[in-house]
Write a protein that holds these residues in place. Structure first.
Motif, PDB file in Angstrom:
ATOM      1  N   ALA A 157      -1.216   6.926 -15.574  1.00  0.00           N
ATOM      2  CA  ALA A 157      -0.995   8.346 -15.858  1.00  0.00           C
ATOM      3  C   ALA A 157       0.464   8.751 -15.750  1.00  0.00           C
ATOM      4  CB  ALA A 157      -1.842   9.205 -14.920  1.00  0.00           C
ATOM      5  N   SER A 158       1.233   8.050 -14.925  1.00  0.00           N
ATOM      6  CA  SER A 158       2.659   8.380 -14.794  1.00  0.00           C
ATOM      7  C   SER A 158       3.418   7.180 -14.254  1.00  0.00           C
ATOM      8  CB  SER A 158       2.857   9.575 -13.851  1.00  0.00           C
ATOM      9  OG  SER A 158       4.233   9.780 -13.590  1.00  0.00           O
ATOM     10  N   THR A 159       4.556   6.906 -14.878  1.00  0.00           N
ATOM     11  CA  THR A 159       5.463   5.887 -14.344  1.00  0.00           C
ATOM     12  C   THR A 159       6.838   6.494 -14.094  1.00  0.00           C
ATOM     13  OG1 THR A 159       6.025   5.169 -16.604  1.00  0.00           O
ATOM     14  CG2 THR A 159       4.258   3.970 -15.463  1.00  0.00           C
ATOM     15  N   ILE A 160       6.884   7.816 -13.973  1.00  0.00           N
ATOM     16  CA  ILE A 160       8.146   8.487 -13.646  1.00  0.00           C
ATOM     17  C   ILE A 160       8.563   8.089 -12.238  1.00  0.00           C
ATOM     18  CG2 ILE A 160       9.273  10.725 -13.312  1.00  0.00           C
ATOM     19  CD1 ILE A 160       7.308  11.898 -15.337  1.00  0.00           C
ATOM     20  N   ASP A 161       9.831   7.785 -12.063  1.00  0.00           N
ATOM     21  CA  ASP A 161      10.335   7.415 -10.752  1.00  0.00           C
ATOM     22  C   ASP A 161      10.159   8.557  -9.750  1.00  0.00           C
ATOM     23  OD1 ASP A 161      11.101   4.955 -11.768  1.00  0.00           O
ATOM     24  OD2 ASP A 161      13.118   5.647 -12.293  1.00  0.00           O
ATOM     25  N   ASP A 162      10.235   8.232  -8.481  1.00  0.00           N
ATOM     26  CA  ASP A 162       9.951   9.201  -7.423  1.00  0.00           C
ATOM     27  C   ASP A 162      11.119  10.154  -7.206  1.00  0.00           C
ATOM     28  OD1 ASP A 162       8.741  10.564  -5.414  1.00  0.00           O
ATOM     29  OD2 ASP A 162       8.986   9.003  -3.890  1.00  0.00           O
ATOM     30  N   HIS A 163      11.366  11.022  -8.179  1.00  0.00           N
ATOM     31  CA  HIS A 163      12.402  12.045  -8.059  1.00  0.00           C
ATOM     32  C   HIS A 163      11.815  13.299  -7.415  1.00  0.00           C
ATOM     33  CE1 HIS A 163      14.852   9.521 -10.620  1.00  0.00           C
ATOM     34  NE2 HIS A 163      13.976   9.608 -11.619  1.00  0.00           N
ATOM     35  N   TRP A 164      12.668  14.167  -6.940  1.00  0.00           N
ATOM     36  CA  TRP A 164      12.198  15.399  -6.309  1.00  0.00           C
ATOM     37  C   TRP A 164      11.453  16.295  -7.292  1.00  0.00           C
ATOM     38  CZ3 TRP A 164      13.695  19.986  -8.440  1.00  0.00           C
ATOM     39  CH2 TRP A 164      14.836  19.971  -9.258  1.00  0.00           C
ATOM     40  N   TRP A 165      11.754  16.160  -8.571  1.00  0.00           N
ATOM     41  CA  TRP A 165      11.166  17.029  -9.587  1.00  0.00           C
ATOM     42  C   TRP A 165       9.908  16.430 -10.234  1.00  0.00           C
ATOM     43  CZ3 TRP A 165      11.165  13.945 -13.784  1.00  0.00           C
ATOM     44  CH2 TRP A 165      12.201  13.018 -13.933  1.00  0.00           C
ATOM     45  N   ARG A 166       9.494  15.238  -9.822  1.00  0.00           N
ATOM     46  CA  ARG A 166       8.414  14.539 -10.521  1.00  0.00           C
ATOM     47  C   ARG A 166       7.114  15.343 -10.561  1.00  0.00           C
ATOM     48  NH1 ARG A 166       5.893   8.969  -8.229  1.00  0.00           N
ATOM     49  NH2 ARG A 166       5.843  10.319  -6.400  1.00  0.00           N
ATOM     50  N   LEU A 167       6.627  15.810  -9.431  1.00  0.00           N
ATOM     51  CA  LEU A 167       5.325  16.488  -9.414  1.00  0.00           C
ATOM     52  C   LEU A 167       5.343  17.804 -10.187  1.00  0.00           C
ATOM     53  CD1 LEU A 167       4.034  15.779  -5.792  1.00  0.00           C
ATOM     54  CD2 LEU A 167       3.678  14.479  -7.892  1.00  0.00           C
ATOM     55  N   ALA A 257      -5.217  14.126 -12.895  1.00  0.00           N
ATOM     56  CA  ALA A 257      -4.939  12.748 -13.315  1.00  0.00           C
ATOM     57  C   ALA A 257      -3.467  12.397 -13.084  1.00  0.00           C
ATOM     58  CB  ALA A 257      -5.298  12.568 -14.783  1.00  0.00           C
ATOM     59  N   PHE A 258      -2.552  13.265 -13.519  1.00  0.00           N
ATOM     60  CA  PHE A 258      -1.125  12.960 -13.434  1.00  0.00           C
ATOM     61  C   PHE A 258      -0.631  12.954 -11.990  1.00  0.00           C
ATOM     62  CE2 PHE A 258      -0.383  15.082 -17.868  1.00  0.00           C
ATOM     63  CZ  PHE A 258      -1.127  14.087 -18.456  1.00  0.00           C
ATOM     64  N   VAL A 259      -0.903  14.057 -11.282  1.00  0.00           N
ATOM     65  CA  VAL A 259      -0.394  14.189  -9.913  1.00  0.00           C
ATOM     66  C   VAL A 259      -1.124  13.228  -8.981  1.00  0.00           C
ATOM     67  CG1 VAL A 259      -0.150  15.763  -7.948  1.00  0.00           C
ATOM     68  CG2 VAL A 259       0.340  16.568 -10.279  1.00  0.00           C
ATOM     69  N   GLY A 260      -2.453  13.118  -9.145  1.00  0.00           N
ATOM     70  CA  GLY A 260      -3.210  12.203  -8.296  1.00  0.00           C
ATOM     71  C   GLY A 260      -2.735  10.775  -8.441  1.00  0.00           C
ATOM     72  N   TYR A 261      -2.485  10.357  -9.668  1.00  0.00           N
ATOM     73  CA  TYR A 261      -2.009   8.992  -9.899  1.00  0.00           C
ATOM     74  C   TYR A 261      -0.636   8.791  -9.265  1.00  0.00           C
ATOM     75  CZ  TYR A 261      -0.843   4.653 -12.332  1.00  0.00           C
ATOM     76  OH  TYR A 261      -0.484   3.366 -12.620  1.00  0.00           O
ATOM     77  N   ALA A 262       0.260   9.774  -9.453  1.00  0.00           N
ATOM     78  CA  ALA A 262       1.610   9.635  -8.908  1.00  0.00           C
ATOM     79  C   ALA A 262       1.599   9.528  -7.387  1.00  0.00           C
ATOM     80  CB  ALA A 262       2.463  10.827  -9.349  1.00  0.00           C
ATOM     81  N   LEU A 263       0.694  10.264  -6.743  1.00  0.00           N
ATOM     82  CA  LEU A 263       0.643  10.262  -5.279  1.00  0.00           C
ATOM     83  C   LEU A 263      -0.060   9.032  -4.719  1.00  0.00           C
ATOM     84  CD1 LEU A 263      -0.195  14.023  -4.565  1.00  0.00           C
ATOM     85  CD2 LEU A 263       2.022  12.877  -4.293  1.00  0.00           C
ATOM     86  N   LEU A 264      -1.055   8.520  -5.450  1.00  0.00           N
ATOM     87  CA  LEU A 264      -1.878   7.428  -4.918  1.00  0.00           C
ATOM     88  C   LEU A 264      -1.426   6.053  -5.364  1.00  0.00           C
ATOM     89  CD1 LEU A 264      -5.415   9.045  -5.317  1.00  0.00           C
ATOM     90  CD2 LEU A 264      -4.047   8.848  -3.229  1.00  0.00           C
ATOM     91  N   ARG A 265      -0.618   5.990  -6.422  1.00  0.00           N
ATOM     92  CA  ARG A 265      -0.162   4.689  -6.904  1.00  0.00           C
ATOM     93  C   ARG A 265       0.651   3.978  -5.818  1.00  0.00           C
ATOM     94  NH1 ARG A 265       4.269   3.425 -11.655  1.00  0.00           N
ATOM     95  NH2 ARG A 265       3.671   1.241 -12.034  1.00  0.00           N
ATOM     96  N   GLY A 266       0.312   2.756  -5.564  1.00  0.00           N
ATOM     97  CA  GLY A 266       0.965   1.994  -4.506  1.00  0.00           C
ATOM     98  C   GLY A 266       0.221   2.054  -3.190  1.00  0.00           C
ATOM     99  N   HIS A 267      -0.724   3.013  -3.088  1.00  0.00           N
ATOM    100  CA  HIS A 267      -1.525   3.145  -1.866  1.00  0.00           C
ATOM    101  C   HIS A 267      -2.957   2.655  -2.069  1.00  0.00           C
ATOM    102  CE1 HIS A 267       1.669   5.461   0.091  1.00  0.00           C
ATOM    103  NE2 HIS A 267       1.772   6.151  -1.038  1.00  0.00           N
TER     104      HIS A 267
END
Length: 272
Positions: A157-167, A257-267
């Protein structure tokens, strides 16, 4: 209790809107030109690109499920350029939505008449949440089944790097996707096909197939799943005339989908 009569009533289209004077040959031709141009600069051309992407993926060695596609990728290694490009993408979708609204307004269908009046927002919240649950949960199960059957690419859903503005940007993408799709693919296209004399069922099918076409880059599962979503959303609008529930539901589905994936990816080990 949901009875067969209830289901049959829902599947049947509602009574068509009040008839307007029939279009003459010149007016019909002009309206077809308008529809063609709008689709060529928006989702219709996206559908062609998506079909080519699916064909390219199918020709790659290995199965579809062994390949991955990102819905919201990074667009630069430089944070501020990435942010600028993400926001430009959001603005483009907002412009598509504005184009649909403007053309409908010019033809006498203002925001209130298509179910987007300011006073109608509150009435759309609960139905929107319900539609999000109705589509989102089965949609996730359908996606997992499609991947297991090798009918779908693995979707990130997202491969944007972990920037402050991502979410915040992911939320903006969700809202922009929702507004553009529901205004153009549902309200604009169905109302225009109605004006051309298409039946409610035919215009609904055309809308759903368009929605499915520009999701084919995800695989056959993505295309079929979005056709089913389009049938539900389009019929809801045809029967109620309310567009806010669709916009709210779509925005909720994409945000989760977008925010959940960004927060949970890697966990979670099972997330790609």
């Amino acid at each position: 209790m949901i009875t067969r009569t209830t289901v049959d009533s829902w599947l049947r289209p509602s009574s068509p809107p009040p008839s307007e004077p029939p279009l003459d040959a010149r007016e019909r031709r002009t309206l077809w030109f308008e529809i063609t141009i709008v689709l060529l600069v928006t989702f219709g051309l996206n559908g062609v690109y998506s079909a080519l992407s699916l064909l390219e993926s199918a020709l790659q060695p290995g199965g579809l499920s062994e390949q991955a596609v990102a819905l919201n990728p990074s667009r630069s290694t430089q944070s501020f350029i990435d942010l600028a490009r993400q926001l430009l993408g959001v603005v483009k979708l907002a412009a598509w939505a504005a184009l649909g609204l403007y053309l409908l307004w010019r033809s006498g269908l203002g925001p209130r008449r298509i179910g987007l009046g300011r006073t109608q927002v509150r009435d759309g919240i609960l139905p929107g949440v319900g539609l999000a649950a109705l589509i989102g949960l089965p949609g996730l199960a359908f996606y997992l089944a499609a991947v297991a059957l090798d009918m779908n690419l693995t979707v990130m859903a997202s491969t944007i790097d972990d920037h402050w503005w991502r979410l915040p940007v992911l939320v903006l993408w969700a809202i922009a996707n929702s507004a553009a799709e529901e205004i153009l693919v549902v309200a604009y296209l169905i109302s225009r096909l109605r004006r051309l004399g298409w039946s409610e069922n035919s215009s609904l099918l055309a809308s759903a197939l368009l929605r499915g076409s520009y999701h084919l880059y995800q695989g056959l599962g993505g295309g079929i799943g979005n056709v089913l979503m389009g049938l539900v959303f389009g019929r809801y609008w045809q029967r109620t005339g309310k567009l806010w529930p669709l916009v709210i539901a779509h925005a909720l589905i994409d945000t989760v989908a977008f925010v959940g994936y960004a927060l949970l990816r890697g966990h979670l080990s099972w997330l790609p």
